[in-house]
Design a protein around this motif. Structure first.
Motif, PDB file in Angstrom:
ATOM      1  N   TRP A 105       0.831  -1.201   0.000  1.00 41.30           N
ATOM      2  CA  TRP A 105       0.000   0.000   0.000  1.00 41.30           C
ATOM      3  C   TRP A 105       0.867   1.253   0.000  1.00 41.30           C
ATOM      4  O   TRP A 105       0.602   2.215  -0.711  1.00 41.30           O
ATOM      5  N   SER A 106       1.921   1.223   0.788  1.00 39.78           N
ATOM      6  CA  SER A 106       2.798   2.396   0.900  1.00 39.78           C
ATOM      7  C   SER A 106       3.590   2.655  -0.377  1.00 39.78           C
ATOM      8  O   SER A 106       4.097   3.760  -0.574  1.00 39.78           O
ATOM      9  N   ASP A 107       3.707   1.659  -1.253  1.00 42.21           N
ATOM     10  CA  ASP A 107       4.415   1.841  -2.525  1.00 42.21           C
ATOM     11  C   ASP A 107       3.569   2.582  -3.561  1.00 42.21           C
ATOM     12  O   ASP A 107       4.097   3.083  -4.549  1.00 42.21           O
ATOM     13  N   LEU A 108       2.246   2.639  -3.341  1.00 38.57           N
ATOM     14  CA  LEU A 108       1.360   3.301  -4.287  1.00 38.57           C
ATOM     15  C   LEU A 108       1.384   4.808  -4.088  1.00 38.57           C
ATOM     16  O   LEU A 108       1.556   5.295  -2.967  1.00 38.57           O
ATOM     17  N   SER A 109       1.179   5.533  -5.160  1.00 36.17           N
ATOM     18  CA  SER A 109       1.084   6.984  -5.051  1.00 36.17           C
ATOM     19  C   SER A 109      -0.235   7.341  -4.375  1.00 36.17           C
ATOM     20  O   SER A 109      -1.155   6.519  -4.290  1.00 36.17           O
ATOM     21  N   SER A 110      -0.348   8.568  -3.923  1.00 33.11           N
ATOM     22  CA  SER A 110      -1.589   8.976  -3.265  1.00 33.11           C
ATOM     23  C   SER A 110      -2.763   8.928  -4.250  1.00 33.11           C
ATOM     24  O   SER A 110      -3.893   8.607  -3.863  1.00 33.11           O
ATOM     25  N   ARG A 111      -2.514   9.203  -5.501  1.00 33.51           N
ATOM     26  CA  ARG A 111      -3.565   9.121  -6.521  1.00 33.51           C
ATOM     27  C   ARG A 111      -4.029   7.668  -6.701  1.00 33.51           C
ATOM     28  O   ARG A 111      -5.229   7.397  -6.825  1.00 33.51           O
ATOM     29  N   GLN A 112      -3.098   6.719  -6.715  1.00 35.12           N
ATOM     30  CA  GLN A 112      -3.447   5.308  -6.837  1.00 35.12           C
ATOM     31  C   GLN A 112      -4.206   4.827  -5.599  1.00 35.12           C
ATOM     32  O   GLN A 112      -5.168   4.072  -5.710  1.00 35.12           O
ATOM     33  N   GLN A 113      -3.775   5.256  -4.432  1.00 42.63           N
ATOM     34  CA  GLN A 113      -4.472   4.887  -3.198  1.00 42.63           C
ATOM     35  C   GLN A 113      -5.903   5.417  -3.209  1.00 42.63           C
ATOM     36  O   GLN A 113      -6.836   4.704  -2.845  1.00 42.63           O
TER      37      GLN A 113
END
Length: 75
Positions: free
Chosen positions: A6-14
């Motif tokens: 989860w932490s590897d995703l960008s804020s837009r992806q999250q």
């Protein structure tokens, strides 16, 4: 292929993932509510089968609304 955290995703992806999850849960909750309130005669196939299928991604609830309910043609 390595799995992403989860932490590897960008804020837009999250944000996109959270929106997709909310839409899925809203569709599933609406489909399960309709299934519970609808008499067995108003459902194409066994209600237990539809209850399980509704849990499958977006396909389950959408399939229930398109194929699972019998339409009387009256409004």
């Amino acid at each position: 292929m390595a799995t992403q955290r989860w932490s590897d995703l960008s804020s837009r992806q999250q944000t996109g993932m959270l929106i997709a999850a909310c839409v899925h849960f809203a569709l599933a909750a609406t489909a399960w509510t309709d299934l519970a309130r609808r008499p067995a005669e108003g459902v194409n196939g066994p209600k237990a089968m539809w209850a399980v299928l509704i849990a499958v991604n977006f396909i389950g609830p959408l399939s229930y609304f398109v194929f699972g309910r019998k339409w009387s043609g009256k409004r």
